[in-house]
Design a protein around this motif. Structure first.
Motif, PDB file in Angstrom:
ATOM      1  N   MET A  61      35.908  26.659   0.007  1.00 61.95           N
ATOM      2  CA  MET A  61      34.624  25.432   0.081  1.00 61.95           C
ATOM      3  C   MET A  61      34.002  26.770   0.950  1.00 61.95           C
ATOM      4  SD  MET A  61      35.905  21.825   2.123  1.00 61.95           S
ATOM      5  CE  MET A  61      34.766  21.512   0.936  1.00 61.95           C
ATOM      6  N   HIS A  62      34.337  27.656   1.731  1.00 58.47           N
ATOM      7  CA  HIS A  62      33.917  28.449   2.455  1.00 58.47           C
ATOM      8  C   HIS A  62      32.677  29.395   1.841  1.00 58.47           C
ATOM      9  CE1 HIS A  62      33.355  31.373   6.358  1.00 58.47           C
ATOM     10  NE2 HIS A  62      32.024  30.118   5.917  1.00 58.47           N
ATOM     11  N   SER A  63      32.678  29.718   0.709  1.00 55.69           N
ATOM     12  CA  SER A  63      32.168  30.737  -0.141  1.00 55.69           C
ATOM     13  C   SER A  63      31.734  30.399  -0.697  1.00 55.69           C
ATOM     14  CB  SER A  63      33.346  31.614  -0.705  1.00 55.69           C
ATOM     15  OG  SER A  63      33.881  32.751  -0.163  1.00 55.69           O
ATOM     16  N   GLU A  65      29.651  26.974   0.116  1.00 53.51           N
ATOM     17  CA  GLU A  65      29.013  27.052   0.748  1.00 53.51           C
ATOM     18  C   GLU A  65      28.202  27.977   1.095  1.00 53.51           C
ATOM     19  OE1 GLU A  65      29.626  27.319   5.034  1.00 53.51           O
ATOM     20  OE2 GLU A  65      28.780  25.757   5.298  1.00 53.51           O
ATOM     21  N   HIS A  66      28.163  29.981   1.145  1.00 51.98           N
ATOM     22  CA  HIS A  66      27.402  30.312   0.982  1.00 51.98           C
ATOM     23  C   HIS A  66      26.324  30.308   0.762  1.00 51.98           C
ATOM     24  CE1 HIS A  66      28.823  33.359   4.993  1.00 51.98           C
ATOM     25  NE2 HIS A  66      29.556  31.350   5.138  1.00 51.98           N
ATOM     26  N   PHE A  67      27.491  30.421  -1.162  1.00 49.29           N
ATOM     27  CA  PHE A  67      26.445  30.371  -2.165  1.00 49.29           C
ATOM     28  C   PHE A  67      25.352  29.312  -2.097  1.00 49.29           C
ATOM     29  CE2 PHE A  67      30.171  33.537  -3.748  1.00 49.29           C
ATOM     30  CZ  PHE A  67      29.002  34.536  -3.879  1.00 49.29           C
ATOM     31  N   GLN A 129      26.203  37.067  11.099  1.00 49.91           N
ATOM     32  CA  GLN A 129      25.341  35.359   9.636  1.00 49.91           C
ATOM     33  C   GLN A 129      27.107  34.446   9.642  1.00 49.91           C
ATOM     34  OE1 GLN A 129      24.135  38.157   6.660  1.00 49.91           O
ATOM     35  NE2 GLN A 129      22.245  36.457   7.276  1.00 49.91           N
ATOM     36  N   CYS A 130      28.130  34.563  10.252  1.00 46.90           N
ATOM     37  CA  CYS A 130      29.195  34.354   9.893  1.00 46.90           C
ATOM     38  C   CYS A 130      30.108  33.830  10.896  1.00 46.90           C
ATOM     39  CB  CYS A 130      30.184  34.246   8.652  1.00 46.90           C
ATOM     40  SG  CYS A 130      31.093  33.421   8.110  1.00 46.90           S
ATOM     41  N   GLY A 131      30.368  32.472  11.414  1.00 47.12           N
ATOM     42  CA  GLY A 131      31.521  32.200  12.008  1.00 47.12           C
ATOM     43  C   GLY A 131      33.248  32.622  11.746  1.00 47.12           C
ATOM     44  N   ASN A 132      32.532  32.737  11.248  1.00 48.47           N
ATOM     45  CA  ASN A 132      34.497  33.215  10.288  1.00 48.47           C
ATOM     46  C   ASN A 132      34.477  33.771   9.160  1.00 48.47           C
ATOM     47  OD1 ASN A 132      37.045  33.009   9.999  1.00 48.47           O
ATOM     48  ND2 ASN A 132      37.388  30.985   9.411  1.00 48.47           N
ATOM     49  N   ASN A 135      37.080  34.476   5.852  1.00 51.65           N
ATOM     50  CA  ASN A 135      37.524  33.473   5.612  1.00 51.65           C
ATOM     51  C   ASN A 135      36.675  33.716   4.339  1.00 51.65           C
ATOM     52  OD1 ASN A 135      38.981  31.446   5.044  1.00 51.65           O
ATOM     53  ND2 ASN A 135      37.817  30.115   5.859  1.00 51.65           N
ATOM     54  N   HIS A 136      36.761  34.778   3.464  1.00 51.54           N
ATOM     55  CA  HIS A 136      35.888  34.548   2.113  1.00 51.54           C
ATOM     56  C   HIS A 136      36.295  35.198   0.987  1.00 51.54           C
ATOM     57  CE1 HIS A 136      31.793  33.123   3.390  1.00 51.54           C
ATOM     58  NE2 HIS A 136      32.129  33.300   4.827  1.00 51.54           N
ATOM     59  N   SER A 137      35.670  34.553  -0.085  1.00 53.89           N
ATOM     60  CA  SER A 137      37.217  35.357  -1.527  1.00 53.89           C
ATOM     61  C   SER A 137      35.840  34.823  -1.975  1.00 53.89           C
ATOM     62  CB  SER A 137      38.261  34.739  -2.115  1.00 53.89           C
ATOM     63  OG  SER A 137      38.207  34.343  -2.783  1.00 53.89           O
TER      64      SER A 137
HETATM   65 ZN   LIG Z   1      30.370  31.355   6.981  1.00 50.55          ZN
END
Ligand SMILES: [Zn+2]
Length: 159
Positions: A61-63, A65-67, A129-132, A135-137
């Motif tokens: 979800m996190h990655s 969301e960034h995209f 730029q990110c709070g975590n 936590n990305h893939s």
């Molecule tokens: Zn983020």
């Protein structure tokens, strides 16, 4: 409701629906709100998974969301307001100003998903730029993008 019809949405699927009926992935108009000056705010569901079956991981979800944030800003700078996670982990909320045409939104979404497949990194995945930011893939985001793209012809099939 005639307005949403002209924009390419099925009036029967606008608003809140029984989640047991939903198919996914789909793109669905949730609401249209008019301001006093005539501007329109459109809330659109980008549903990825069928409710109450399979859930997106927090990393997926996190990655993704960034995209989506990066992509809608890039392709619709005058219209994009925000993208948010569905807390049930089955999709995203897209909010647009003065752009509610289903074909246009789906076409931009498709472009973003194609960009994800060609990407070499997740946008904004850094400590500034990110709070975590750990936590990305990229790989998970690409697998997800591939899966949603394969269902492109069914996006407008909501139920
Ligand atoms: Zn983020």
């Amino acid at each position: 409701m005639q307005v949403v019809d002209k924009l390419g949405w099925d009036p029967q699927t606008v608003g809140e629906l029984d989640h047991r009926r939903l198919t996914a992935p789909h793109v669905k108009l949730r609401s249209l709100t008019r301001g006093s000056a005539g501007d329109a705010v459109y809330c659109v569901d980008l549903r990825i998974n069928q409710p109450n079956t399979v859930f997106l991981s927090s990393t997926e979800m996190h990655s993704f969301e960034h995209f989506l944030l990066w992509g809608f800003q890039k392709y619709m700078p005058a219209n994009f307001l925000s993208i948010g996670l569905m807390g049930c982990q089955t999709g995203f909320y897209l909010v647009l100003l003065n752009e509610g045409r289903a074909d246009q939104i789906c076409s931009v979404y498709e472009s973003i998903l194609r960009d994800i497949l060609r990407a070499h990194e997740v946008p904004y995945a850094n400590i500034e730029q990110c709070g975590n930011y750990r936590n990305h893939s990229l790989e998970s985001a690409q697998q997800l993008a591939q899966r949603v793209l394969e269902a492109r012809s069914n996006w407008r099939q909501v139920v």
